[in-house]
Design a protein around this motif. Sequence first.
Motif, PDB file in Angstrom:
ATOM      1  N   ALA A  78       0.366  -1.605 -12.131  1.00  0.00           N
ATOM      2  CA  ALA A  78      -0.109  -1.249 -10.784  1.00  0.00           C
ATOM      3  C   ALA A  78       0.103  -2.426  -9.831  1.00  0.00           C
ATOM      4  N   LEU A  79      -0.212  -3.639 -10.297  1.00  0.00           N
ATOM      5  CA  LEU A  79      -0.022  -4.817  -9.427  1.00  0.00           C
ATOM      6  C   LEU A  79       1.459  -4.986  -9.091  1.00  0.00           C
ATOM      7  N   LYS A  80       2.308  -4.775 -10.082  1.00  0.00           N
ATOM      8  CA  LYS A  80       3.756  -4.898  -9.826  1.00  0.00           C
ATOM      9  C   LYS A  80       4.196  -3.855  -8.789  1.00  0.00           C
ATOM     10  N   MET A  81       3.715  -2.613  -8.967  1.00  0.00           N
ATOM     11  CA  MET A  81       4.101  -1.547  -8.025  1.00  0.00           C
ATOM     12  C   MET A  81       3.586  -1.845  -6.613  1.00  0.00           C
ATOM     13  N   LEU A  82       2.509  -2.611  -6.538  1.00  0.00           N
ATOM     14  CA  LEU A  82       1.963  -2.988  -5.224  1.00  0.00           C
ATOM     15  C   LEU A  82       2.656  -4.230  -4.658  1.00  0.00           C
ATOM     16  N   ASP A  83       3.725  -4.671  -5.350  1.00  0.00           N
ATOM     17  CA  ASP A  83       4.523  -5.788  -4.867  1.00  0.00           C
ATOM     18  C   ASP A  83       3.753  -7.119  -4.929  1.00  0.00           C
ATOM     19  N   VAL A  84       2.884  -7.218  -5.940  1.00  0.00           N
ATOM     20  CA  VAL A  84       2.105  -8.449  -6.108  1.00  0.00           C
ATOM     21  C   VAL A  84       2.965  -9.496  -6.822  1.00  0.00           C
ATOM     22  N   THR A  85       2.965 -10.701  -6.293  1.00  0.00           N
ATOM     23  CA  THR A  85       3.757 -11.780  -6.896  1.00  0.00           C
ATOM     24  C   THR A  85       2.887 -12.863  -7.534  1.00  0.00           C
ATOM     25  N   HIS A  86       1.646 -13.025  -7.030  1.00  0.00           N
ATOM     26  CA  HIS A  86       0.779 -14.108  -7.508  1.00  0.00           C
ATOM     27  C   HIS A  86      -0.599 -13.544  -7.848  1.00  0.00           C
TER      28      HIS A  86
END
Length: 256
Positions: free
Chosen positions: A67-75
């Motif tokens: 989910a974090l990856k899909m939300l474009d989270v990098t850090h």
Amino acid sequence: MRRAIIGGTGVYDAGSEVKTEQLVTAYGDVTYDVMKVEGREIIFLPRHGKKHSTPPHKINYRANMMALKMLDVTHVYATVAVGSMNDAYEPGDVFVITDFIDFTKSRVQTFFEGDDGPVAHVEMTEPYCGTLRAAFKEQAQKSGVEIKGDAVYVCTEGPRFETAAEIRMYHQMGGDVVGMTNVPESVLAKELGMCYAAVGVITNWCTGIEGKHIEGHQIAESMEKNKVKITQTFIEVLKEEIDVNSCKCDRSLIVL
Ligand code: HPA
């Protein structure tokens, strides 16, 4: 690009005004908060759910991290509650994890399961992002968070606590603190190329260290005392630009 905070035991919000959202991933649904800090969106994800209803061995780590990856989270910064088996770290102390020893038993630890997809291995020289760790330490000084030091985290399967004999063994192996959740969360973050660091609070002495029973209220009180200071320090770092060239987190995956 977004940034994220994963809240562990005792940390079920990050204090600011938020909007709650849900995302459907290939691994399951994930509910999270979105806060806006000086124009940047920071995601807050409570690891055990808002009401602490998911035990460590049942957390859907893959859904959370995807989910974090899909939300474009990098850090990502995460909090963890742990027991201490190192005399230098006592209940209430804050530390930064530098490495882990994995004693989990039944958790899927990868997005790369072979079959029709690629086989991949994640590189573990620096399991926790050096840039995020250093940035937390620097900001903590300004924010008045006292960091006791670095620690090697032993991850157990749980949900039971450890026996005294297990704690003696973990300590002899080089562990400082024991928790139940940082594996596979940190591993999956690496597979996804994210910068990930975890900051812990000692909530109790491990089994057998003082010969006393571990009490639930000790765990809650230690987290309560520290959670606002720690999440605020995370936000201070995450809202700023972060040098993406000073670590190799986005190049940790070896695909064969
Ligand atoms: N052991 C494992 N996990 C924990 C502990 C502990 O003593 N305290 C908080 N989480």
